[in-house]
Design a protein around this motif. Structure first.
Motif, PDB file in Angstrom:
ATOM      1  N   SER A  68       0.852  -1.192   0.000  1.00 26.05           N
ATOM      2  CA  SER A  68       0.000   0.000   0.000  1.00 26.05           C
ATOM      3  C   SER A  68       0.886   1.240   0.000  1.00 26.05           C
ATOM      4  CB  SER A  68      -0.917   0.007   1.228  1.00 26.05           C
ATOM      5  OG  SER A  68      -1.764   1.145   1.223  1.00 26.05           O
ATOM      6  N   CYS A  96      -0.770   3.263   6.677  1.00 26.57           N
ATOM      7  CA  CYS A  96      -0.362   2.199   5.752  1.00 26.57           C
ATOM      8  C   CYS A  96      -0.456   0.819   6.407  1.00 26.57           C
ATOM      9  CB  CYS A  96       1.059   2.455   5.260  1.00 26.57           C
ATOM     10  SG  CYS A  96       1.213   3.872   4.127  1.00 26.57           S
ATOM     11  N   ASP A  99      -4.015  -0.301   6.401  1.00 24.58           N
ATOM     12  CA  ASP A  99      -4.485  -0.650   5.060  1.00 24.58           C
ATOM     13  C   ASP A  99      -4.158  -2.095   4.687  1.00 24.58           C
ATOM     14  OD1 ASP A  99      -5.756   1.708   4.489  1.00 24.58           O
ATOM     15  OD2 ASP A  99      -4.187   2.503   3.177  1.00 24.58           O
TER      16      ASP A  99
END
Length: 350
Positions: A68, A96, A99
């Motif tokens: 990501s 991040c 994610d």
């Protein structure tokens, strides 16, 4: 005789606004901070052309790499004004991590991109220190990145910050939402604030519409305006790992830009919708205050901000008690916010 031409003065890269020596000093400090995040799997040093990371294939039968990339966005504008630079690194890393975490992945390594007009060593160190601390907290190695000086492109005192993460999950542990069925329960985990989304609207409402100064104490928030907006985007990795280890979730959604309205449908199979019950969780005071300042429609609020829910887990009814028991033992607050029904891959607010 022709008049002799005057010899031009020597012009350096520093004269154009790029101080290589200053950049080198900053990179030495970055190298130290990054090395504190290294594990035995990191095979390179900071400064090479590429970061090297050895995947421990013995731990995974069919390893799937999950990646990501993201940025901090206009929250940085507030960081510039307040002179607070150590938290934006954590905002980026945690965003991040979440994610890829919602897909069941364990973070492996992180790369950052920091671009500025003129490199300020002290500011750079604060930013990278925040990145490194968050990487360590998430057991993720900061193995490299790019620090770019771009005079004339960024105003003095401003910078941009972005990151890229790679994690790993066994194929049979990958969480895709494919197993979600009607009747499954939606459990929401609280956010700490805006996280890293909706700042263009929030800044307009606070500083243009209301005329607040960042240091102004707001009674409704029990905090200063700037501090309330700068609350760090939290990592959900610890609780995610507990849930996935017990195979207790069918899908998870990280609630970022687009709010619940746009993020929850990303994990819904075709033919299903999510009913989300408004009022089933306590909306954080900052969101209510923002709504009041701009008389913002509820629909707009729900598709711009997380509204106090940073992560949603989809759980089978028969696993509900196990999940809530696990969350209680982990001292993790949660709210039952809705259910899955037949529909057209959208959120229906009830």
């Amino acid at each position: 005789m022709p008049e002799a031409k005057k010899k031009a003065a020597s012009v350096s890269y520093a004269d154009a606004g790029v101080d290589i020596s200053s950049g080198d000093r900053a990179k030495q400090r970055i190298k130290y901070l990054a090395q504190r995040t290294f594990s035995k799997n990191v095979l390179s040093e900071i400064g090479g052309f590429g970061g090297l990371f050895k995947l421990d294939t013995a731990k995974y039968k069919q390893p799937i790499l999950v990646s990501s990339a993201d940025g901090v966005g206009t929250k940085l504008k507030l960081a510039f004004e307040l002179g607070i630079h150590h938290t934006v690194g954590a905002d980026l890393v945690n965003h991040c991590v979440n994610d890829i975490g919602v897909q069941g992945a364990t973070p492996l390594f992180f790369l950052d991109y920091l671009a500025t007009g003129r490199l300020d060593g002290e500011v750079t160190e604060k930013i990278v220190s925040g990145l490194a601390d968050a990487c360590r907290a998430n057991s993720c190695a900061l193995i490299g990145g790019e620090t770019a000086q771009m005079p004339g492109f960024y105003q003095d005192g401003e910078y941009d910050l972005a990151g890229f993460i790679v994690g790993v999950v066994d194929r049979d542990k990958l969480i895709t939402g494919a197993g979600i069925k009607p009747g499954d329960v939606l459990i929401g985990l609280p956010s700490t604030g805006l996280h890293t989304n909706g700042y263009s609207l929030a800044r307009k409402l606070f500083f243009e519409i209301a005329g607040y100064k960042p240091e102004l104490y707001i009674n409704a928030l029990k905090d200063k305006a700037g501090a309330a907006l700068m609350k760090t985007h939290r990592s959900y990795l610890s609780v995610i790992q507990k849930l996935t280890a017990g195979e207790l979730v069918e899908g998870m959604a990280h609630i970022t830009g687009g709010g619940i309205t746009e993020n929850l449908p990303r994990i819904l199979p075709k033919g299903l919708a999510a009913v989300v019950d408004i009022g089933s969780w306590p909306v954080l005071p900052i969101f209510e205050h923002l709504r009041e300042l701009g008389n913002v429609e509820q629909e707009e609020m729900l598709r711009t901000f997380n509204m106090g829910i940073g992560l949603i887990a989809v759980v089978k009814p028969e696993k509900f008690k196990r999940v809530t028991g696990l969350l209680d033992r982990a001292s993790e607050k949660f709210h039952v916010i809705g259910r899955i029904v037949k529909g057209d891959r959208k959120v229906i607010y009830g």
